[in-house]
Design a protein around this motif. Structure first.
Motif, PDB file in Angstrom:
ATOM      1  N   PRO A  34     -40.878  64.238 -13.250  1.00 10.38           N
ATOM      2  CA  PRO A  34     -39.603  64.717 -13.806  1.00 10.38           C
ATOM      3  C   PRO A  34     -39.311  66.161 -13.431  1.00 10.38           C
ATOM      4  N   GLU A  35     -38.038  66.506 -13.520  1.00 11.08           N
ATOM      5  CA  GLU A  35     -37.626  67.900 -13.404  1.00 11.08           C
ATOM      6  C   GLU A  35     -37.371  68.492 -14.795  1.00 11.08           C
ATOM      7  N   ILE A  36     -37.016  67.619 -15.748  1.00  8.70           N
ATOM      8  CA  ILE A  36     -36.760  68.040 -17.133  1.00  8.70           C
ATOM      9  C   ILE A  36     -37.610  67.160 -18.049  1.00  8.70           C
ATOM     10  N   LEU A  37     -38.427  67.795 -18.844  1.00 11.59           N
ATOM     11  CA  LEU A  37     -39.313  67.052 -19.748  1.00 11.59           C
ATOM     12  C   LEU A  37     -38.959  67.394 -21.194  1.00 11.59           C
ATOM     13  N   ILE A  38     -38.572  66.373 -21.960  1.00 12.21           N
ATOM     14  CA  ILE A  38     -38.255  66.546 -23.377  1.00 12.21           C
ATOM     15  C   ILE A  38     -39.473  66.119 -24.189  1.00 12.21           C
ATOM     16  N   HIS A  74     -26.432  56.905 -18.483  1.00 10.02           N
ATOM     17  CA  HIS A  74     -26.067  55.841 -19.425  1.00 10.02           C
ATOM     18  C   HIS A  74     -27.238  54.934 -19.799  1.00 10.02           C
ATOM     19  N   THR A  75     -28.281  54.937 -18.975  1.00  7.17           N
ATOM     20  CA  THR A  75     -29.443  54.095 -19.259  1.00  7.17           C
ATOM     21  C   THR A  75     -30.719  54.906 -19.104  1.00  7.17           C
ATOM     22  N   ILE A  76     -31.806  54.379 -19.660  1.00  5.57           N
ATOM     23  CA  ILE A  76     -33.092  55.066 -19.530  1.00  5.57           C
ATOM     24  C   ILE A  76     -33.532  55.099 -18.077  1.00  5.57           C
ATOM     25  N   ASN A  77     -33.330  53.991 -17.357  1.00  5.60           N
ATOM     26  CA  ASN A  77     -33.704  53.964 -15.937  1.00  5.60           C
ATOM     27  C   ASN A  77     -32.965  55.040 -15.154  1.00  5.60           C
ATOM     28  N   ARG A  78     -31.672  55.220 -15.468  1.00  4.63           N
ATOM     29  CA  ARG A  78     -30.880  56.232 -14.778  1.00  4.63           C
ATOM     30  C   ARG A  78     -31.389  57.635 -15.113  1.00  4.63           C
ATOM     31  N   ALA A  79     -31.754  57.853 -16.373  1.00  5.00           N
ATOM     32  CA  ALA A  79     -32.293  59.159 -16.777  1.00  5.00           C
ATOM     33  C   ALA A  79     -33.575  59.469 -16.010  1.00  5.00           C
ATOM     34  N   ILE A  80     -34.449  58.468 -15.894  1.00  4.08           N
ATOM     35  CA  ILE A  80     -35.707  58.665 -15.166  1.00  4.08           C
ATOM     36  C   ILE A  80     -35.429  58.940 -13.692  1.00  4.08           C
ATOM     37  N   GLU A  81     -34.497  58.193 -13.107  1.00  8.07           N
ATOM     38  CA  GLU A  81     -34.123  58.407 -11.698  1.00  8.07           C
ATOM     39  C   GLU A  81     -33.634  59.829 -11.454  1.00  8.07           C
TER      40      GLU A  81
END
Length: 510
Positions: free
Chosen positions: A427-431, A333-340
């Protein structure tokens, strides 16, 4: 004998710790299209900023001779008064103003200090006809696409009685159709006697429209090629730019693809301000470990909007659907969560969203993972410098020090800093959204190598690109998008430019 409209003699320009230009010599004939090529950091944009008055007389050494007169420009206005107009890669238009207002901003059609709007609109209509832009003069810039904005910039240049038009990466942000229109317009302007200097890393376009090509390398003039007399291949230009043959545009890779690491199901996104406008429509896609997956689509297809909405819902409203990481549903839901959760996003707009330009290189690199360089919430500056230096060395970021301000780097080196920042977040997934836009072939190869290394280490990579050869050269699998929906999915062995274009332009996958 051809008439020389511009000659730049022994131009030298220095920045702190860097000699950007060293005795550069450059000539342009009247009525020709002259391309300026070189790697990022070769000095192309710096030379044009000297010519256009961005760097005033006294900030460089050497002579500018325009129409047989030595010129000393103190400001951009001085060069424009002589008919030299530059259009920068980052367009300088005001979104909330109309096309007419932008074209005549600072050059208003006025009588006794009062703007004559009827005359302004009439002249704007004439200019729009010249550049082939079918829009009302009263249309706001924010309501037209990037291709039309580029044409508006050219119309603005024509309003200043341009004699020499400088275009810095004019097609970098354009799709193939808009690029073709712009190149055709340059050829039409040439017939009207207007000279042009074009800086571009798209070498197929350079060879298509140029009469001459001057190559810079490390701030020095290497050679000028007469394209009319000599048939020039892209490989010939590349050799001049990088100082060696570049046999393969894309580094070799033997993919080792594992299980699905990232999956998006039934993904829907609505416009952030127009709640009834569905931007992303029911997208289902996945990425496997060690796999490079591409997304192809025309401008406006929704590629960037999709990527941003997945990355911590940084775009859109009323987002629905599910995201799975390693088979487990996650709420990003947030950028911080995506990075985590190991998701990173390299934006297409590195200057506005990817970097803090006024800050130094080391701070930009470490911003995404401050925990890694901190002890009890205090940054360990020695560790920060050491980590940043490691990326500078590994990614060949051309700078004397990681203390250097990021704004002083070339576009290619800025892009390497952006990549470094997100790789530092582990990261594990890089866009990657247009990861090589506006970057020369040498720097592209280095970035491709970085991407391949990530895949080799088991990361999942999602790559958005407007350059179909790039997708074909790098990706194991390619999705196509149109109007917010996926329209096709192609494996590497079945993908061609023709099949990708067919899926991008017609038919939707049910």
């Amino acid at each position: 004998m051809s008439e020389i409209i511009l000659e730049m003699k022994n131009i030298t320009k220095e920045f702190p710790g860097v000699k950007a230009l060293e005795n550069v010599n450059f000539k342009v004939e009247k009525g020709e299209i002259h391309a300026l090529c070189g790697e990022n950091g070769a000095g192309k944009s710096t030379l044009m900023k000297v010519l256009s008055g961005v760097y005033s007389n006294g900030e460089y050494t050497g002579d500018i001779i325009f129409e047989n007169k030595v010129c000393e420009f103190k400001t951009i206005k001085d060069s424009e008064n002589l008919g030299i107009v530059i259009i920068h890669q980052e367009l300088a238009l005001i979104p909330e103003m109309t096309i007419a207002e932008n074209i005549f901003l600072g050059n208003e059609r006025a009588k006794k200090g009062i703007i004559d709007w009827r005359e302004t609109e009439r002249k704007t209509s004439d200019l729009l006809n010249k550049v082939g832009l079918k829009e009302s003069p009263n249309t706001k810039i924010k309501n037209i696409g990037v291709g039309k904005q580029q044409l508006t910039e050219i119309a603005k240049a024509l309003s200043k009685d341009v004699k020499l038009l400088i275009l810095d990466e004019p097609t970098a942000a354009l799709n193939e159709g808009d690029s073709e229109n712009l190149l055709h317009l340059l050829l039409e302007l040439k017939k009207q006697g207007i000279s042009a200097i074009i800086i571009s890393h798209k070498l197929n376009e350079v060879t298509k429209v140029s009469d001459s090509i001057t190559i810079l390398r490390d701030g020095k003039t290497i050679e000028t090629i007469d394209v009319v007399k000599e048939k020039v291949s892209e490989e010939r230009i590349i050799k001049g730019m990088v100082g060696r043959d570049l046999e393969n545009r894309y580094p070799e890779r033997t993919p080792k693809i594992g299980d699905i690491i990232f999956q998006v199901k039934d993904w829907n996104v609505y416009h952030p301000t127009q709640s009834d406008w569905k931007i992303i429509d029911n997208i289902n896609m996945n990425i496997r470990k060690g796999e490079i997956v591409g997304i192809a689509g025309l401008m406006g297809a929704g590629r960037t909007e999709f990527a941003m909405s997945v990355f911590g819902q940084s775009y859109g409203k009323n987002i629905s659907g599910k995201i799975y990481i390693n088979g487990k549903e996650e709420k990003l839901h947030t950028i911080n969560r995506a990075i985590e959760m190991g998701v990173a996003y390299v934006t297409e707009d590195r200057k506005n969203y990817g970097l803090v330009l006024i800050d130094d290189i080391k701070r930009n690199i470490t911003l995404s993972n401050l925990k890694k360089i901190s002890k009890k919430f205090i940054i360990d500056e020695d560790v920060e410098v050491r980590e940043a230096e490691e990326f500078r060395r590994k990614f060949n970021i051309k700078t004397p020090s990681v203390e250097q301000k990021t704004v002083n780097l070339s576009g290619g080196n800025q892009q390497k800093v952006v990549l470094s920042k997100w790789i530092f977040s582990e990261p594990e997934i890089l866009i990657l959204d247009e990861p090589t836009r506006g970057i020369d072939v040498g720097a592209k190869y280095e970035i491709y190598t970085i991407i391949n290394e990530l895949a080799r280490n088991g990361k999942g990579v999602l790559m958005i690109s407007s350059e179909l050869p790039e997708l074909l050269g790098m990706c194991d699998r390619i999705y196509t998008m149109s109007e917010g929906r996926l329209t096709g999915e192609l494996n590497k062995d079945e993908a061609t430019q023709e099949t990708i274009m067919a899926y991008m332009t017609k038919g939707r996958r049910d």
